[in-house]
Enzyme design. Structure first.
Site, short mmCIF file in Angstrom:
data_model
loop_
_atom_site.label_atom_id
_atom_site.label_comp_id
_atom_site.label_asym_id
_atom_site.label_seq_id
_atom_site.Cartn_x
_atom_site.Cartn_y
_atom_site.Cartn_z
N ASP A 289 34.13 42.89 17.16
CA ASP A 289 34.36 43.47 15.84
C ASP A 289 35.76 44.12 15.85
O ASP A 289 36.43 44.19 16.89
CB ASP A 289 33.26 44.49 15.49
CG ASP A 289 33.17 44.71 13.97
OD1 ASP A 289 34.10 44.29 13.26
OD2 ASP A 289 32.18 45.30 13.51
C1 BGC Z 1 33.20 45.34 10.28
C2 BGC Z 1 32.85 43.87 10.30
C3 BGC Z 1 33.90 43.06 9.62
C4 BGC Z 1 35.23 43.34 10.27
C5 BGC Z 1 36.36 42.52 9.71
C6 BGC Z 1 34.62 45.59 10.72
O1 BGC Z 1 35.01 46.90 10.49
O2 BGC Z 1 32.31 46.05 11.09
O3 BGC Z 1 31.60 43.69 9.71
O4 BGC Z 1 33.58 41.70 9.68
O5 BGC Z 1 35.54 44.70 10.11
O6 BGC Z 1 36.73 42.91 8.47
#
Ligand code: BGC
Length: 763
Positions: A289
């Protein structure tokens, strides 16, 4: 020399492609593997590490592309993919740098959070899950894929399948609620919708299931917090939806921010290799993530070099944003912390994904200007978003059939969310066209035309706390705060409402009151809005609450005082029209909750599939020395599976094909469902089981089947379910998925509480 070399690589790639794509899928797979090998054999260690790097393009989408740092990195072979970038022109430009300027011309993969639609926005996932309609859900993902791929994107960070039983956690809005069975069905439908049957088609995109794993169990519902859980609970309750996505062929998986057994998920070998690859046979790639790698430093798991090496050693393939892998892995190979072979494996998986998407054959295959003009936010997609939204709404209360309302007389529409275009699409709608979303006010006015009058007043701000309101309406979702005092706003609203025959209040949460980093400890409607509703009730007119929310709220006061409550979540770009469709009865509501609504926040976690305990409350509340509270009963306000209709359904007793089965059999369970009202309607018929004795104790109810059926007024239908050994199995103390002989109860009903019951024995 360099140019000649690159040209040779392109020839090798293209000629392989011509061979492999004309053959069957097994050959195609083998063809891809050998093409991956051939590319890999030409790469330096640095280039391989470059493929593992996923920066966010966000900052420069609108800036000077050519001179940006990212463009330079792409040219140097230090980028495997980009995200937060949209439009064919922007993506084409980045791809051009990769395939024309980098030494090996390896195309980039382009990701985005296409969570519930792209520009045609569908209901937030929690709402979508309340449709219990897998075809509808799959279609919503299909349309999202068509629109995103028409805009250059070929990879989505969706579905989010984290089971959660904690409505304080803002991200429940992004998932499918509390239940592993329903969550697993939805995980499959979403993956299928995004990826279709052929990932290399130009209108399908690779899905990335997230957040692996257990993110929905963050302690105290506070985002990014610790998780600690027994294996038994993981396997039986939290892991099934991720596994379902893997079984459905998901191409990639995203690790979660939390730790598991004290080891951050992003570097958890047990999770990423033993379970995911060895037990489940996942053969796609794993991405962290956002800054998940560098955050492990903050977790207290080592410095950047060490956590990066641990992550790749554990099975992570791609690093979103941290650049920990990019900047430290070469040194880690030298230091012996990781092997070159491990880096090969990670790189191989990413190259393979690019082959599967067809990017080596045509790096611009998702960059079709013509498609971007005709396939995004078109009338057909918006119509589908509208009808889908109506299916996600849950009618929580309808005393004296206040709803549906007539398209005549004067309707007062009051509330901070009534004229709030920017809020209709809810959280995680990054590609939405806010200014073109349909507000409730527009939807109602359009629906009644000249037949009725809709008068409007805002009535209150979202919250008296200005800072809270600002935080709950970020990303361009302002509710345009009114500077007048709460009393002034209310008195204007009451004056207007007094002129009307019926009052519709659009109230609840703003779009960013749920979603990422939007946890709440008080899950009630903000006080100022409740005060407004109280004043409106005093007019003596019928009041309908159109409730906006991204999570289950504690609505005890509203349930006691407001005659009708229609929960509309955040229904998407067409929500205003869909709300009108349901309020006026053009569509009969049929949504059912996928997450329990508690009476108050103190009951959390509250979920239907709980264990019995040694001292369950039976009989009236309160009883000393039994498992209950002094101040509130154990009951939910609205149970899992609950939702009303403008008609009524009755259930006959259950019929079983036999009372005893062996492990070679299956059991047919039947029930007659009758629409006893005067309107046609749809009902979600739900089947639950209870395994009375287990080598690990079993929940008091577990969903094992459901069917959504449409019944004409007066019609009766026999609904048949088949229970097989798969449905009766669970993960035992050895984590083997098996049945155990003994007595089972089976329940069928229109929600998890009000059910018919029968019993059978597994020999
Ligand atoms: C979130 C994810 C997301 C990623 C990319 C993160 O902060 O937890 O769910 O896909 O950002 O935007």
């Amino acid at each position: 020399m360099k140019t000649l070399f690159s040209f040779a690589v392109m020839i090798l790639i293209v000629s392989c492609s011509q061979v492999s794509y004309s053959q069957g899928s097994q050959k195609k797979q083998a063809g891809i593997d050998s093409r991956v090998d051939s590319v890999l054999s030409l790469m330096t260690l640095e280039e391989k590490i470059g493929q593992l790097n996923l920066p966010s393009a966000g900052a420069f989408v609108t800036g000077a592309v050519g001179s940006s740092d990212i463009a330079k990195k792409i040219e140097e072979g230090n980028v495997g993919g980009l995200f937060n970038i949209k439009t064919v022109a922007n993506i084409k430009e980045m791809q051009r740098i990769a395939v024309e300027k980098s030494r090996l011309k390896i195309p980039l993969i382009f990701g985005m959070d296409v969570i519930h639609g792209y520009e045609s926005v569908f209901p937030i996932p929690l709402g979508l899950s309340c449709s219990w309609d897998m075809n509808l859900i799959e279609r919503s993902a299909r349309i999202a894929a068509v629109e995103a791929s028409a805009d250059g994107i070929n990879w989505t960070f969706s579905p989010m399948v984290d089971i959660s039983r904690d409505p304080r956690w803002g991200r429940v809005s992004e998932g499918s609620g509390e239940d592993p069975y329903l969550g697993s069905q939805i995980a499959k439908a979403m993956v299928k919708g995004f990826q279709g049957d052929d990932l290399s088609a130009n209108n399908t995109i690779m899905s990335c299931v997230k957040h692996y794993a257990l993110y929905g169990a963050s302690e105290a519902g506070r985002d990014y917090n610790t998780v600690d859980m027994s294996r038994h609970r993981m396997y039986n309750e939290y892991l099934p939806p991720y596994k379902a996505a893997v079984d459905a062929g998901v191409g990639s998986i995203m690790t979660s921010f939390n730790e598991i057994d004290g080891i951050p998920a992003t570097a958890n070998k047990w999770l990423l290799t033993d379970v995911l690859r060895k037990e489940w046979g996942f053969n796609g790639f794993v991405v962290s993530d956002y800054t998940g790698v560098s955050e492990m430093v903050t977790h207290g798991y080592g410095d950047l070099q060490s956590v990066s090496a641990k992550a790749v050693g554990a099975g992570l393939d791609m690093d979103m944003v941290s650049e920990g892998l990019l900047t430290t892995l070469a040194k880690s190979v030298q230091d012996g912390k990781i092997t070159a072979k491990q880096i090969d494996e990670a790189c191989r998986r990413i190259l393979k994904a690019k082959f599967l998407l067809g990017l080596f054959d045509d790096p611009y295959k998702y960059c079709d200007e013509g498609r971007s003009k005709s396939e995004i936010f078109n009338a057909a997609n918006r119509a589908e978003a509208r009808s889908t939204a109506a299916q996600s709404f849950v009618l929580l209360k309808n005393k004296n059939n206040v709803l549906p309302i007539k398209k005549s007389g004067t309707i007062a529409l009051i509330g901070p969310l009534a004229d709030a275009k920017e809020n209709m699409t809810g959280t995680w709608s990054v590609a939405a066209r806010f200014s073109e979303s349909i507000s409730v006010l527009e939807g109602l006015r359009k629906a009644v035309g000249a037949n009725a009058k809709v008068v409007y007043a805002k009535g209150s701000n979202l919250d008296e706390n200005e800072t809270l309101e600002a935080n709950a309406t970020m990303f361009g979702k302002s509710l345009h705060r009114d500077k007048r005092s709460a009393a002034e706003l209310r008195s204007e609203a009451v004056r207007i409402a007094k002129r009307a025959d019926i009052i519709v209040v659009a109230a609840g949460e703003a779009a960013e009151m749920s979603g990422e980093a939007a946890s709440r400890t008080n899950i009630e409607i903000p006080e100022t809005q409740r005060e407004l509703i109280k004043e409106l009730l005093k007019t003596g007119k019928p009041v309908v609450l159109v409730l906006f929310t991204g999570r289950p709220l504690a609505l005890t006061w509203e349930e006691e005082n407001v005659p009708a409550i229609l929960n509309v979540w955040f229904g998407g770009s067409e929500a205003g029209d869909a709300i009108a469709d349901v309020l006026f009865g053009d569509v009969n509501p049929s949504g059912k909750l996928s997450m329990t609504f508690p009476q108050n926040v103190g009951q959390i976690p509250l979920y239907y599939a709980h264990k019995n305990s040694g001292r369950p409350l039976s009989g009236p509340w309160f009883q000393k020395f039994l498992s209950n509270y002094l101040d509130v009963s154990n009951d939910p306000l609205y149970p899992f599976g609950f939702g009303l209709s403008y008609t009524n359904f009755t259930y006959s007793d259950i019929t079983l094909s036999t009372r005893e089965i062996t492990s070679a059999d299956s059991l047919r369970v039947s029930i007659n469902v009758t629409n006893t009202g005067t309107r046609d309607g749809s009902e979600v018929v739900q089947l639950y089981i209870r395994d009375l004795v287990g080598s690990v104790t079993r929940p008091v109810k577990e969903l094992k089947g459901f069917q959504k059926i449409a019944l004409k007024a007066g019609e009766t239908r026999t609904v048949n379910f088949t229970l097989g050994m798969q449905d009766l199995s669970f993960y035992n103390p050895d984590l083997k998925f098996e049945t155990e002989p003994g007595e089972f109860h089976v329940f069928i009903g229109g929600n998890s509480r009000d059910v018919k019951q029968a019993a059978f024995v597994l020999k």
